[in-house]
Motif scaffolding. Structure first.
Motif, PDB file in Angstrom:
ATOM      1  N   ALA A 221      37.555  43.673  31.116  1.00  0.00           N
ATOM      2  CA  ALA A 221      38.710  43.992  30.276  1.00  0.00           C
ATOM      3  C   ALA A 221      39.430  42.703  29.910  1.00  0.00           C
ATOM      4  N   ASP A 222      39.246  42.259  28.667  1.00  0.00           N
ATOM      5  CA  ASP A 222      39.875  41.025  28.192  1.00  0.00           C
ATOM      6  C   ASP A 222      39.914  41.086  26.671  1.00  0.00           C
ATOM      7  N   ASP A 223      41.043  40.706  26.081  1.00  0.00           N
ATOM      8  CA  ASP A 223      41.161  40.822  24.631  1.00  0.00           C
ATOM      9  C   ASP A 223      40.500  39.659  23.888  1.00  0.00           C
ATOM     10  N   GLN A 224      40.011  38.667  24.619  1.00  0.00           N
ATOM     11  CA  GLN A 224      39.331  37.542  23.979  1.00  0.00           C
ATOM     12  C   GLN A 224      37.818  37.763  23.996  1.00  0.00           C
ATOM     13  N   THR A 225      37.260  37.921  22.820  1.00  0.00           N
ATOM     14  CA  THR A 225      35.832  38.222  22.694  1.00  0.00           C
ATOM     15  C   THR A 225      34.967  37.158  23.351  1.00  0.00           C
ATOM     16  N   VAL A 226      35.339  35.888  23.180  1.00  0.00           N
ATOM     17  CA  VAL A 226      34.544  34.792  23.732  1.00  0.00           C
ATOM     18  C   VAL A 226      34.542  34.845  25.262  1.00  0.00           C
ATOM     19  N   VAL A 227      35.693  35.155  25.842  1.00  0.00           N
ATOM     20  CA  VAL A 227      35.787  35.242  27.303  1.00  0.00           C
ATOM     21  C   VAL A 227      34.904  36.367  27.820  1.00  0.00           C
ATOM     22  N   ARG A 228      34.992  37.538  27.174  1.00  0.00           N
ATOM     23  CA  ARG A 228      34.160  38.673  27.598  1.00  0.00           C
ATOM     24  C   ARG A 228      32.682  38.328  27.480  1.00  0.00           C
ATOM     25  N   ALA A 229      32.311  37.706  26.382  1.00  0.00           N
ATOM     26  CA  ALA A 229      30.905  37.367  26.150  1.00  0.00           C
ATOM     27  C   ALA A 229      30.406  36.389  27.219  1.00  0.00           C
ATOM     28  N   GLY A 230      31.250  35.442  27.575  1.00  0.00           N
ATOM     29  CA  GLY A 230      30.856  34.462  28.587  1.00  0.00           C
ATOM     30  C   GLY A 230      30.642  35.097  29.944  1.00  0.00           C
ATOM     31  N   PHE A 231      31.579  35.942  30.358  1.00  0.00           N
ATOM     32  CA  PHE A 231      31.434  36.626  31.641  1.00  0.00           C
ATOM     33  C   PHE A 231      30.229  37.566  31.634  1.00  0.00           C
ATOM     34  N   LYS A 232      30.048  38.279  30.522  1.00  0.00           N
ATOM     35  CA  LYS A 232      28.923  39.221  30.453  1.00  0.00           C
ATOM     36  C   LYS A 232      27.594  38.488  30.548  1.00  0.00           C
ATOM     37  N   ALA A 233      27.456  37.385  29.820  1.00  0.00           N
ATOM     38  CA  ALA A 233      26.214  36.618  29.852  1.00  0.00           C
ATOM     39  C   ALA A 233      25.926  36.124  31.263  1.00  0.00           C
ATOM     40  N   LEU A 234      26.957  35.687  31.955  1.00  0.00           N
ATOM     41  CA  LEU A 234      26.790  35.191  33.314  1.00  0.00           C
ATOM     42  C   LEU A 234      26.375  36.306  34.268  1.00  0.00           C
TER      43      LEU A 234
ATOM     44  N   VAL B  58      42.084  40.595  39.093  1.00  0.00           N
ATOM     45  CA  VAL B  58      42.877  40.149  37.953  1.00  0.00           C
ATOM     46  C   VAL B  58      42.421  38.775  37.484  1.00  0.00           C
ATOM     47  N   LEU B  59      42.325  38.618  36.168  1.00  0.00           N
ATOM     48  CA  LEU B  59      41.963  37.344  35.554  1.00  0.00           C
ATOM     49  C   LEU B  59      43.210  36.714  34.943  1.00  0.00           C
ATOM     50  N   THR B  60      43.408  35.429  35.176  1.00  0.00           N
ATOM     51  CA  THR B  60      44.571  34.752  34.620  1.00  0.00           C
ATOM     52  C   THR B  60      44.225  33.306  34.291  1.00  0.00           C
ATOM     53  N   THR B  61      44.996  32.731  33.379  1.00  0.00           N
ATOM     54  CA  THR B  61      44.797  31.340  32.987  1.00  0.00           C
ATOM     55  C   THR B  61      45.564  30.402  33.907  1.00  0.00           C
ATOM     56  N   PHE B  62      46.712  30.880  34.404  1.00  0.00           N
ATOM     57  CA  PHE B  62      47.573  30.042  35.240  1.00  0.00           C
ATOM     58  C   PHE B  62      47.757  30.676  36.605  1.00  0.00           C
ATOM     59  N   GLU B  63      47.561  29.895  37.672  1.00  0.00           N
ATOM     60  CA  GLU B  63      47.735  30.436  39.011  1.00  0.00           C
ATOM     61  C   GLU B  63      49.196  30.768  39.297  1.00  0.00           C
TER      62      GLU B  63
ATOM     63  N   ASP C  85      38.786  29.895  34.620  1.00  0.00           N
ATOM     64  CA  ASP C  85      37.821  28.790  34.661  1.00  0.00           C
ATOM     65  C   ASP C  85      37.058  28.762  35.981  1.00  0.00           C
ATOM     66  N   VAL C  86      36.993  29.905  36.652  1.00  0.00           N
ATOM     67  CA  VAL C  86      36.296  30.024  37.928  1.00  0.00           C
ATOM     68  C   VAL C  86      34.832  29.583  37.792  1.00  0.00           C
TER      69      VAL C  86
ATOM     70  N   ALA D 181      40.856  34.763  50.564  1.00  0.00           N
ATOM     71  CA  ALA D 181      40.422  33.503  51.147  1.00  0.00           C
ATOM     72  C   ALA D 181      41.010  32.280  50.438  1.00  0.00           C
ATOM     73  N   PRO D 182      41.027  32.243  49.098  1.00  0.00           N
ATOM     74  CA  PRO D 182      41.574  31.049  48.456  1.00  0.00           C
ATOM     75  C   PRO D 182      43.040  30.857  48.807  1.00  0.00           C
ATOM     76  N   ALA D 183      43.399  29.647  49.221  1.00  0.00           N
ATOM     77  CA  ALA D 183      44.778  29.370  49.613  1.00  0.00           C
ATOM     78  C   ALA D 183      45.735  29.603  48.451  1.00  0.00           C
ATOM     79  N   VAL D 184      45.233  29.523  47.230  1.00  0.00           N
ATOM     80  CA  VAL D 184      46.102  29.684  46.070  1.00  0.00           C
ATOM     81  C   VAL D 184      46.730  31.071  46.047  1.00  0.00           C
ATOM     82  N   THR D 185      46.031  32.093  46.552  1.00  0.00           N
ATOM     83  CA  THR D 185      46.596  33.439  46.560  1.00  0.00           C
ATOM     84  C   THR D 185      47.869  33.475  47.382  1.00  0.00           C
ATOM     85  N   ARG D 186      47.830  32.848  48.555  1.00  0.00           N
ATOM     86  CA  ARG D 186      49.008  32.831  49.401  1.00  0.00           C
ATOM     87  C   ARG D 186      50.126  32.028  48.747  1.00  0.00           C
ATOM     88  N   ARG D 187      49.774  30.951  48.055  1.00  0.00           N
ATOM     89  CA  ARG D 187      50.794  30.140  47.397  1.00  0.00           C
ATOM     90  C   ARG D 187      51.511  30.949  46.318  1.00  0.00           C
TER      91      ARG D 187
END
Length: 221
Positions: A7-20, A82-87, A107-108, A128-134
């Protein structure tokens, strides 16, 4: 196979994740959508294991879409990442509070994305990622503990409160067991009982609750 809804409104982002994901043997994309309302509807019809949910989308944002999916008892097995551009995104905190299993930056790395999907599909929180706690700490700083904190935690035993405080500080079951001189299995049992008593979905919500009630305070060692 682990079934994934994008679920993402950017076609390029969806295409990239789908291809991967389509190149990964145990992952399959069952649907892709550009807004939150469609994400909720397709979650109900396709029953994915994991929804990769962008926060900022038209019609219905990812935050409200996450709330609706988590609140739907028929979708108990569906997990939201959840997907986000900024932590440092206030909506990430609200999404975790609403019941998202964790979050990823867009950019994961490919291997980290695959591992994250497998982790939440297995019923675990992506803490696990420390960023979640931050993120949780940062936005907990902006709020005073809830006035009803004592009542909220009343169902817990003293030991369960101890365990919850350590969960809030980011410790694993193994680390909690070592700290409190119990087996990891006993620690896991306390965590599970606390989730049941407090009516929360997963470990991520336990962490948020520990901060919101003041049991753990931002910046504490």
């Amino acid at each position: 196979m682990i079934r994934v809804l994008l679920a993402d409104d950017q076609t390029v982002v969806r295409a990239g994740f789908k291809a991967l994901l389509d190149l990964t043997d145990d992952l399959v994309v069952v649907a892709e959508v550009a807004d939150g309302a469609a994400a909720v509807e397709l979650a109900r019809t396709t029953r994915p294991d994991v929804v990769l949910m962008d926060i900022r989308m038209p019609n219905l944002d990812g935050l409200e879409a996450t709330r609706r999916i988590v609140a739907d008892r028929s979708l108990d097995s569906v997990r939201v990442l959840v997907l986000t551009t900024f932590e440092a995104d206030e909506y990430v905190f609200e999404a975790l509070r609403a019941g998202a299993a964790g979050f990823l930056l867009k950019d994961v790395e490919p291997d980290d994305l695959r591992a994250a999907i497998r982790t939440v599909a297995a019923g675990q929180s992506l803490l696990a990622p420390a960023v979640t706690r931050r993120v949780i700490e940062e936005f907990a700083r902006l709020k005073s503990p809830q006035a009803e904190a004592g009542e909220r935690l009343a169902p817990l035993t003293d030991r369960e409160r101890e365990v919850l405080a350590l969960v809030g500080r980011g410790l694993s079951n193994e680390e909690i067991g070592a700290r409190l001189h119990m087996s990891p299995l006993t620690a896991k049992t306390h965590v599970s009982r606390s989730m049941t008593k407090l009516g929360v979905r997963d470990r991520a919500q336990l962490v948020v609750l520990a901060y919101e009630t003041g049991l753990v305070r931002a910046g504490e060692a």
